[in-house]
Design an enzyme around this catalytic site. Structure first.
Site, PDB file in Angstrom:
ATOM      1  N   HIS A 268       0.263   0.190   6.491  1.00 57.69           N
ATOM      2  CA  HIS A 268       0.724   0.537   7.847  1.00 57.69           C
ATOM      3  C   HIS A 268       1.761   1.654   7.717  1.00 57.69           C
ATOM      4  O   HIS A 268       1.448   2.694   7.155  1.00 57.69           O
ATOM      5  CB  HIS A 268       1.273  -0.739   8.502  1.00 57.69           C
ATOM      6  N   HIS A 308      -8.385   4.721   9.505  1.00 56.99           N
ATOM      7  CA  HIS A 308      -7.647   4.105  10.620  1.00 56.99           C
ATOM      8  C   HIS A 308      -8.547   3.052  11.263  1.00 56.99           C
ATOM      9  O   HIS A 308      -9.757   3.225  11.350  1.00 56.99           O
ATOM     10  CB  HIS A 308      -7.267   5.166  11.659  1.00 56.99           C
ATOM     11  N   ASP A 364       0.035   9.449   8.834  1.00 61.99           N
ATOM     12  CA  ASP A 364       0.889   9.391   7.641  1.00 61.99           C
ATOM     13  C   ASP A 364       0.544  10.428   6.592  1.00 61.99           C
ATOM     14  O   ASP A 364       1.280  10.581   5.611  1.00 61.99           O
ATOM     15  CB  ASP A 364       0.795   7.987   7.017  1.00 61.99           C
TER      16      ASP A 364
HETATM   17  C1  SDX Z   1      -0.783   3.523  10.480  1.00 59.59           C
HETATM   18  O1  SDX Z   1      -2.999   0.672  13.744  1.00 59.59           O
HETATM   19  C2  SDX Z   1      -2.281   1.711  13.979  1.00 59.59           C
HETATM   20  O2  SDX Z   1      -2.263   2.250  15.083  1.00 59.59           O
HETATM   21  C3  SDX Z   1      -1.404   2.160  12.829  1.00 59.59           C
HETATM   22  C4  SDX Z   1      -0.703   3.483  12.985  1.00 59.59           C
HETATM   23  C5  SDX Z   1       0.352   3.413  14.061  1.00 59.59           C
HETATM   24  O3  SDX Z   1       0.721   4.475  14.598  1.00 59.59           O
HETATM   25  O4  SDX Z   1       0.905   2.299  14.281  1.00 59.59           O
HETATM   26  O5  SDX Z   1      -1.620   4.506  13.324  1.00 59.59           O
HETATM   27  C6  SDX Z   1       0.006   3.868  11.706  1.00 59.59           C
HETATM   28  O6  SDX Z   1      -0.626   2.444   9.950  1.00 59.59           O
HETATM   29  C7  SDX Z   1      -1.821   4.503   9.975  1.00 59.59           C
HETATM   30  C8  SDX Z   1      -2.634   3.938   8.773  1.00 59.59           C
HETATM   31  C9  SDX Z   1      -1.805   4.166   7.517  1.00 59.59           C
HETATM   32  N1  SDX Z   1      -2.439   3.533   6.363  1.00 59.59           N
HETATM   33  C10 SDX Z   1      -3.014   4.232   5.393  1.00 59.59           C
HETATM   34  O7  SDX Z   1      -3.142   5.462   5.398  1.00 59.59           O
HETATM   35  C11 SDX Z   1      -3.474   3.381   4.212  1.00 59.59           C
HETATM   36  C12 SDX Z   1      -4.877   3.814   3.805  1.00 59.59           C
HETATM   37  N2  SDX Z   1      -5.804   3.452   4.843  1.00 59.59           N
HETATM   38  C13 SDX Z   1      -6.526   2.186   4.706  1.00 59.59           C
HETATM   39  O8  SDX Z   1      -5.838   1.169   4.059  1.00 59.59           O
HETATM   40  C14 SDX Z   1      -7.313   1.812   5.951  1.00 59.59           C
HETATM   41  O9  SDX Z   1      -7.963   2.927   6.367  1.00 59.59           O
HETATM   42  C15 SDX Z   1      -6.584   1.188   7.130  1.00 59.59           C
HETATM   43  C16 SDX Z   1      -5.755   0.028   6.718  1.00 59.59           C
HETATM   44  C17 SDX Z   1      -5.733   2.202   7.798  1.00 59.59           C
HETATM   45  C18 SDX Z   1      -7.670   0.734   8.106  1.00 59.59           C
HETATM   46  O10 SDX Z   1      -8.357  -0.252   7.447  1.00 59.59           O
HETATM   47  P1  SDX Z   1      -9.543  -1.056   8.175  1.00 59.59           P
HETATM   48  O11 SDX Z   1      -9.726  -0.657   9.587  1.00 59.59           O
HETATM   49  O12 SDX Z   1      -9.357  -2.504   7.883  1.00 59.59           O
HETATM   50  O13 SDX Z   1     -10.809  -0.496   7.468  1.00 59.59           O
HETATM   51  P2  SDX Z   1     -11.376  -1.073   6.107  1.00 59.59           P
HETATM   52  O14 SDX Z   1     -10.264  -1.311   5.143  1.00 59.59           O
HETATM   53  O15 SDX Z   1     -12.280  -2.212   6.444  1.00 59.59           O
HETATM   54  O16 SDX Z   1     -12.198   0.188   5.559  1.00 59.59           O
HETATM   55  C19 SDX Z   1     -13.563   0.369   5.873  1.00 59.59           C
HETATM   56  C20 SDX Z   1     -14.156   0.997   4.614  1.00 59.59           C
HETATM   57  C21 SDX Z   1     -13.960   0.157   3.354  1.00 59.59           C
HETATM   58  O17 SDX Z   1     -14.982   0.521   2.471  1.00 59.59           O
HETATM   59  P3  SDX Z   1     -16.268  -0.468   2.290  1.00 59.59           P
HETATM   60  O18 SDX Z   1     -15.714  -1.847   1.971  1.00 59.59           O
HETATM   61  O19 SDX Z   1     -16.954  -0.432   3.651  1.00 59.59           O
HETATM   62  O20 SDX Z   1     -17.095   0.124   1.186  1.00 59.59           O
HETATM   63  O21 SDX Z   1     -13.476   2.250   4.345  1.00 59.59           O
HETATM   64  C22 SDX Z   1     -12.813   2.157   3.081  1.00 59.59           C
HETATM   65  C23 SDX Z   1     -12.673   0.683   2.770  1.00 59.59           C
HETATM   66  O22 SDX Z   1     -12.601   0.493   1.350  1.00 59.59           O
HETATM   67  N3  SDX Z   1     -11.498   2.785   3.272  1.00 59.59           N
HETATM   68  C24 SDX Z   1     -10.949   3.623   2.403  1.00 59.59           C
HETATM   69  C25 SDX Z   1      -9.733   4.006   2.996  1.00 59.59           C
HETATM   70  N4  SDX Z   1      -9.579   3.393   4.181  1.00 59.59           N
HETATM   71  C26 SDX Z   1     -10.674   2.626   4.334  1.00 59.59           C
HETATM   72  N5  SDX Z   1     -11.381   4.075   1.198  1.00 59.59           N
HETATM   73  C27 SDX Z   1     -10.543   4.944   0.579  1.00 59.59           C
HETATM   74  N6  SDX Z   1      -9.362   5.365   1.087  1.00 59.59           N
HETATM   75  C28 SDX Z   1      -8.923   4.920   2.281  1.00 59.59           C
HETATM   76  N7  SDX Z   1      -7.761   5.339   2.775  1.00 59.59           N
END
Ligand code: SDX
Length: 429
Positions: A268, A308, A364
């Site tokens: 997050h 996201h 971010d």
């Molecule tokens: C913020 O919610 C909000 O509004 C948050 C925010 C706000 O203003 O409050 O916008 C701020 O928190 C932004 C997000 C910051 N986090 C990151 O940058 C961390 C990296 N991102 C991931 O951890 C992920 O994308 C999330 C946590 C942001 C979202 O995760 P989800 O919706 O649970 O999606 P998921 O983990 O189920 O991913 C779907 C697929 C998966 O692959 P498969 O299992 O389908 O093969 O996408 C992949 C994930 O492994 N994936 C990534 C990835 N993010 C998702 N693979 C590599 N790098 C990534 N960053």
């Protein structure tokens, strides 16, 4: 005219049910009438991490994740970023309308006159180790603030509520600045009522030995822009935490402290710190392809700052921040990590792995580059997220408190454990 309802057949019993559709939703509680017998509890919806569950009605922030749209109270984020200030946006998020001149002056004066914290807070902060993470200090100190304002428990009284909301918005920069100064081993700098909200914060953080020192106006403007972009984001993890904790009718300091601890997580708000550490680990543009291969290899390495839950398009905030980078670097000098970030983005946006998963830069991805260029250490980046998000947390909290449909949050579960076992004496185990 098609009816706004679902016609459901329970194939276990052959019974049919009509379920009203309202606001694109079916009420989860309506599933409870679907039973196999009178003794049956009835159906529930199962939705780990609330992937497809609306837990509230809100009028504050609208996001269209597929189109990459973000609006605060109906105003597009790019217009607010270009034309407004964080305090004006804070008034908008809290009250639903942009302030007129007199309203903004009154709001600004009130905020300015609540930036001080009780002197005891300093000794509370001094109790942390020199290397305590600023987010740990911020969360603890905000929770502690509730002990200074016992009247804050009276959450049903609008005047009391609003007073605490203003205090939290006003004091968060002071507490964040104090946590930074503590981690740097520097004396605290007190708020200066002659300065604007963001200029005052930067002065409390950066002023050393020169009482009249002031931050560069371009950096004040850039940080105020970043504050606007981080003010609210509908039902993100930290806002949900604030709403859920607040639903027990605890005071807002305790509820916001829960939001701060949720924001601390690397998935997050902690992602901006994790992005910088990732860029440092990559070290050079030539290492980008190898890093991308590692991410795609599924070893759990994530491209931090990408992806996201809601945006399946470019986060509109990331676009604005990327543009602001250039303006900041004109003052601070270019951050060499920018070149690595731009190459990461270039490759990721054309690579099937990321395209298929709709992974784009989020808020971010570039913000940490600006913070680092401003001279902040990476472990302080998430404090810079918590300051502006305070108005979002308190506004969403108040919306929850005043929503007649809301009550204490208490979800159900699907039980998967063992049942009805008799106690075994220890010599029989
Ligand atoms: C913020 O919610 C909000 O509004 C948050 C925010 C706000 O203003 O409050 O916008 C701020 O928190 C932004 C997000 C910051 N986090 C990151 O940058 C961390 C990296 N991102 C991931 O951890 C992920 O994308 C999330 C946590 C942001 C979202 O995760 P989800 O919706 O649970 O999606 P998921 O983990 O189920 O991913 C779907 C697929 C998966 O692959 P498969 O299992 O389908 O093969 O996408 C992949 C994930 O492994 N994936 C990534 C990835 N993010 C998702 N693979 C590599 N790098 C990534 N960053």
């Amino acid at each position: 005219m098609a009816k706004d309802s679902l016609s459901v057949t329970d194939n276990r019993t052959g019974k049919q049910y009509e379920m009203p559709i309202e606001n694109g939703c079916v009420k989860a509680i309506d599933f409870r009438k679907i039973k196999t017998s009178d003794q049956d509890f009835g159906l529930m919806s199962y939705d780990p991490a609330f992937l497809n569950t609306a837990n509230c009605k809100s009028a504050i922030t609208f996001i269209d994740g597929d189109a990459g749209i973000l609006e605060y109270r109906g105003y597009p984020i790019d217009q607010l970023a270009e034309k407004s200030t964080h305090l004006e946006v804070s008034y908008l998020v809290m009250n639903g309308e942009l302030p007129n001149k007199a309203q903004l002056e009154e709001f600004t004066t009130k905020i300015t006159h609540h930036t001080y914290v009780h002197e005891n807070i300093k000794s509370f902060m001094d109790g942390f180790r020199y290397d305590a993470h600023p987010m740990s200090m911020l969360a603890s100190t905000v929770a502690g603030l509730s002990s200074f304002y016992p009247e804050a428990k009276n959450v049903k009284n609008r005047e009391v509520r609003r007073a605490q909301m203003m205090r939290l918005i006003a004091k968060m920069p002071t507490l964040a600045a104090f946590s930074y100064r503590h981690s740097q081993g520097l004396p605290y700098v007190y708020p200066n009522n002659d300065l604007g909200y963001t200029e005052n914060f930067l002065t409390m953080v950066k002023s050393i030995g020169k009482p009249n020192w002031r931050p560069h106006p371009a950096l004040v403007k850039a940080l105020d822009l970043l504050f606007i972009l981080h003010a609210d984001h509908e039902q993100n993890c930290s806002t949900t935490a604030t709403r859920v904790v607040g639903s027990s009718e605890v005071d807002p300091y305790s509820a916001v402290a829960a939001g701060i601890t949720a924001l601390y997580g690397p998935l997050h708000g902690g992602a901006n710190e994790a992005v910088l550490r990732m860029l440092r680990e990559i070290g050079d543009v030539k290492n980008v392809p190898e890093f991308i291969t590692r991410v795609k290899g599924g070893d759990g390495t994530k491209l931090m700052g990408f992806g996201h839950r809601v945006y399946k398009n470019y986060d509109p905030r990331a676009k604005v921040i990327k543009k602001a980078c250039e303006e900041v670097f004109e003052v601070t000098g270019k951050n060499p990590a920018l070149e690595i970030a731009v190459e990461l983005e270039r490759i990721a946006l054309q690579d099937e792995y990321f395209v298929k998963r709709k992974l784009y830069p989020n808020v971010d991805f570039y913000s940490g580059l600006i913070y680092e260029a401003m001279g902040f250490s990476a472990d302080f980046f998430t404090n810079l997220f918590a300051i502006p998000r305070t108005v979002g947390w308190v506004s969403q909290w108040e919306e929850m408190i005043t929503d007649d449909e809301q009550k204490i949050a208490r979800p159900r579960q699907v039980f998967t454990g063992k049942r009805k076992r008799d106690y075994l004496p220890i010599d029989k185990r």
